[in-house]
Design a protein around this motif. Structure first.
Motif, short mmCIF file in Angstrom:
data_model
loop_
_atom_site.label_atom_id
_atom_site.label_comp_id
_atom_site.label_asym_id
_atom_site.label_seq_id
_atom_site.Cartn_x
_atom_site.Cartn_y
_atom_site.Cartn_z
N SER A 91 1.09 -1.33 0.01
CA SER A 91 0.37 0.16 -0.30
C SER A 91 1.21 1.24 0.09
CB SER A 91 -0.74 -0.23 1.06
OG SER A 91 0.08 -0.26 2.10
N GLY A 92 1.86 1.08 0.57
CA GLY A 92 3.01 1.95 0.42
C GLY A 92 3.53 1.91 -0.85
N GLY A 93 3.09 1.86 -1.91
CA GLY A 93 3.89 1.65 -3.12
C GLY A 93 4.72 0.50 -3.66
N GLY A 94 5.32 -0.88 -3.05
CA GLY A 94 5.41 -1.78 -3.21
C GLY A 94 5.46 -2.46 -4.48
N GLY A 95 5.89 -2.79 -4.74
CA GLY A 95 5.09 -3.98 -6.03
C GLY A 95 5.23 -5.53 -5.80
N LEU A 96 4.22 -6.16 -6.14
CA LEU A 96 4.02 -7.03 -6.36
C LEU A 96 3.36 -7.96 -7.46
CD1 LEU A 96 2.73 -9.26 -4.75
CD2 LEU A 96 0.96 -9.14 -4.09
N VAL A 97 4.12 -8.96 -7.74
CA VAL A 97 3.27 -10.08 -8.88
C VAL A 97 3.09 -11.51 -7.89
CG1 VAL A 97 4.01 -11.13 -10.53
CG2 VAL A 97 5.05 -8.25 -10.46
N ALA A 98 1.70 -11.27 -8.93
CA ALA A 98 1.02 -13.15 -7.91
C ALA A 98 1.34 -13.74 -8.91
CB ALA A 98 -0.09 -12.66 -7.71
N PHE A 99 2.48 -14.72 -8.90
CA PHE A 99 1.86 -15.69 -10.43
C PHE A 99 1.17 -17.52 -9.94
CE2 PHE A 99 4.45 -20.35 -10.85
CZ PHE A 99 4.58 -20.47 -11.86
N HIS A 100 0.45 -17.83 -10.89
CA HIS A 100 -0.42 -18.60 -10.87
C HIS A 100 -0.62 -19.10 -9.45
CE1 HIS A 100 -1.88 -22.18 -13.41
NE2 HIS A 100 -1.34 -22.51 -12.01
N ALA A 101 -0.94 -20.19 -9.21
CA ALA A 101 -1.23 -20.76 -7.97
C ALA A 101 -0.75 -19.51 -6.98
CB ALA A 101 -0.37 -22.00 -7.70
N ALA A 102 -0.31 -18.93 -6.54
CA ALA A 102 -0.38 -17.69 -5.84
C ALA A 102 -1.89 -17.23 -5.29
CB ALA A 102 0.31 -16.42 -5.98
N ASP A 103 -2.75 -17.18 -6.65
CA ASP A 103 -3.95 -16.60 -6.35
C ASP A 103 -4.84 -17.52 -6.15
OD1 ASP A 103 -4.47 -18.63 -8.10
OD2 ASP A 103 -5.19 -16.86 -9.64
N ASN A 104 -4.41 -19.15 -5.02
CA ASN A 104 -5.10 -19.71 -4.72
C ASN A 104 -4.86 -19.34 -3.17
OD1 ASN A 104 -5.30 -20.99 -6.74
ND2 ASN A 104 -4.06 -22.43 -6.20
N ALA A 105 -3.89 -18.72 -2.76
CA ALA A 105 -3.24 -18.26 -1.29
C ALA A 105 -4.44 -18.03 -0.44
CB ALA A 105 -1.78 -17.70 -1.43
N PHE A 106 -4.23 -18.03 1.22
CA PHE A 106 -4.56 -16.79 1.62
C PHE A 106 -5.75 -16.53 1.49
CE2 PHE A 106 0.09 -14.88 1.31
CZ PHE A 106 0.32 -16.32 2.62
N PRO A 107 -7.04 -17.58 1.44
CA PRO A 107 -8.46 -17.42 1.09
C PRO A 107 -9.12 -16.00 2.18
CG PRO A 107 -8.37 -19.37 1.83
CD PRO A 107 -7.10 -19.19 1.35
N ASP A 108 -8.92 -16.53 3.10
CA ASP A 108 -9.14 -15.70 4.60
C ASP A 108 -8.08 -14.40 4.85
OD1 ASP A 108 -11.10 -17.83 5.27
OD2 ASP A 108 -9.54 -18.69 6.05
N TRP A 109 -7.57 -14.23 4.07
CA TRP A 109 -6.16 -12.96 4.37
C TRP A 109 -7.34 -11.55 3.65
CZ3 TRP A 109 -0.68 -12.34 3.49
CH2 TRP A 109 -0.04 -10.70 4.10
N PRO A 110 -8.50 -10.71 4.20
CA PRO A 110 -8.84 -9.60 3.34
C PRO A 110 -7.86 -8.54 2.56
CG PRO A 110 -10.05 -9.68 5.49
CD PRO A 110 -8.90 -10.72 5.38
N ALA A 111 -6.99 -8.22 2.79
CA ALA A 111 -6.57 -7.78 2.58
C ALA A 111 -5.63 -8.12 1.06
CB ALA A 111 -5.15 -6.42 3.26
N PHE A 112 -4.98 -9.50 1.53
CA PHE A 112 -4.11 -10.10 0.80
C PHE A 112 -5.37 -10.48 -0.82
CE2 PHE A 112 -3.14 -13.97 -2.01
CZ PHE A 112 -1.63 -13.65 -2.29
N ASN A 113 -7.23 -9.98 -0.63
CA ASN A 113 -7.74 -10.97 -1.72
C ASN A 113 -7.60 -9.56 -1.79
OD1 ASN A 113 -8.18 -13.52 -1.57
ND2 ASN A 113 -9.08 -13.16 0.53
N GLU A 114 -7.58 -7.82 -1.72
CA GLU A 114 -7.83 -7.38 -2.36
C GLU A 114 -6.29 -6.82 -3.48
OE1 GLU A 114 -8.70 -2.88 -1.19
OE2 GLU A 114 -9.44 -4.04 -0.07
N MET A 115 -5.71 -7.24 -2.87
CA MET A 115 -4.45 -7.22 -3.65
C MET A 115 -4.91 -7.77 -5.31
SD MET A 115 -1.60 -7.11 -0.62
CE MET A 115 -1.26 -6.72 0.49
N ILE A 116 -5.43 -9.23 -4.65
CA ILE A 116 -4.61 -10.23 -6.01
C ILE A 116 -5.49 -9.75 -6.91
CG2 ILE A 116 -3.02 -11.71 -4.63
CD1 ILE A 116 -5.34 -13.62 -4.68
#
Length: 284
Positions: A91-116
């Motif tokens: 949120s402070g300006g860092g970059g994230l690249v979610a690769f393939h199976a990473a979108d299976n991760a952390f279903p119960d982490w709201p902020a992560f779901n918003e990121m991906i």
């Protein structure tokens, strides 16, 4: 005459170490590390998490040492303090690249779901958020029934939806991707999400949805930028890098996504071997 110095390399943290029973993180992370490091634009450090069920209490990556995190991980939940630090990094300006199976991760982490933007599996049901559709030239959020799935791997056309976005600028309107899983019916908050490219599996394909499913996405998260690629499946029994991860289209969009997530711009030229619509281009 003075010789101009080369621009500093983009610092990438490749974070990996766990996958579910359908993937092989050891093969995928090895391929990611080799290809991204070899490109010349990036400097890559690889961080392997503890194994599943092991102690994560000391797991606290130095996020701020990097321009972008390349996430190849779907496993145990991180400590809450680590999650907060990661949220602050992106949120402070860092970059994230979610690769393939990473979108299976952390279903119960709201902020992560918003990121991906959208994700699948891991317990995500119809309450995880809408599906993202591309219909008649625009993004549509679909609350209809259905959860994450995919046809058996096959070659498919990837079609550009946002030609003016830095990641997609100059790329063909469509290109043939090497044999891969085509994720479909991913669900999530879908906030601040731009569909960059889609693919379709028609009724002739078993488990095809006949929808333009998002393959590449860009998400704004605070001041940070997230590039989400669903491409690049590595099966649990794969021991060598599959064609999906050697496809020139996959690799170039990955590199572009990394540069954009890190800097907000893409300076790369389109390579000569970027695929067209007749056959995929698989690099050695």
């Amino acid at each position: 005459m003075t010789r101009e110095s080369a621009p500093p390399k983009i610092k990438v943290l490749l974070l990996t170490g766990q996958s579910n029973q359908w993937h092989n993180w050891k093969v995928s992370s090895r391929a990611l590390e080799a290809s991204v490091s070899a490109d010349g634009m990036f400097e890559v450090d690889t961080l392997v998490t503890p194994d599943a069920g092991e102690d994560f209490s000391e797991f606290a990556p130095a996020w701020s040492d990097y321009d972008v995190v390349l996430l190849d991980y779907e496993g145990d939940v991180w400590p809450r303090e680590t999650q907060r630090a990661f949220e602050a990094f992106v949120s402070g300006g860092g970059g994230l690249v979610a690769f393939h199976a990473a979108d299976n991760a952390f279903p119960d982490w709201p902020a992560f779901n918003e990121m991906i933007g959208v994700g699948g599996w891991g317990g995500r049901g119809e309450d995880a958020g809408p599906k993202v559709r591309w219909r008649k030239g625009k993004m549509v959020l679909d609350d209809g029934p259905g959860v994450a799935m995919h046809p058996d791997p096959f070659e498919f056309l990837v079609e550009t939806c946002a030609p003016d976005h830095p990641v997609m600028r100059g790329l063909p309107e469509a290109w043939l991707h090497a044999i891969d899983e085509q994720y479909s019916q991913l669900r999530g908050p879908a906030k601040n999400l731009t569909v960059l490219a889609t693919a379709i599996a028609g009724p002739e394909i078993e488990n095809g949805t006949s929808e333009n499913e998002p393959m590449l996405m860009a998400i704004d998260y605070g001041k940070g930028r997230v590039f989400h690629t669903t491409l690049g499946h590595v099966g649990a029994n794969d021991t060598e890098t599959p064609a999906a991860m050697k496809c020139a289209g996959f690799l170039e969009t990955l590199f572009r996504g990394l540069e954009w997530a890190a800097t907000g711009e893409v300076t790369r030229a389109v390579p000569d071997d970027f695929p067209g619509t007749e056959f995929p281009e698989v690099r050695a």
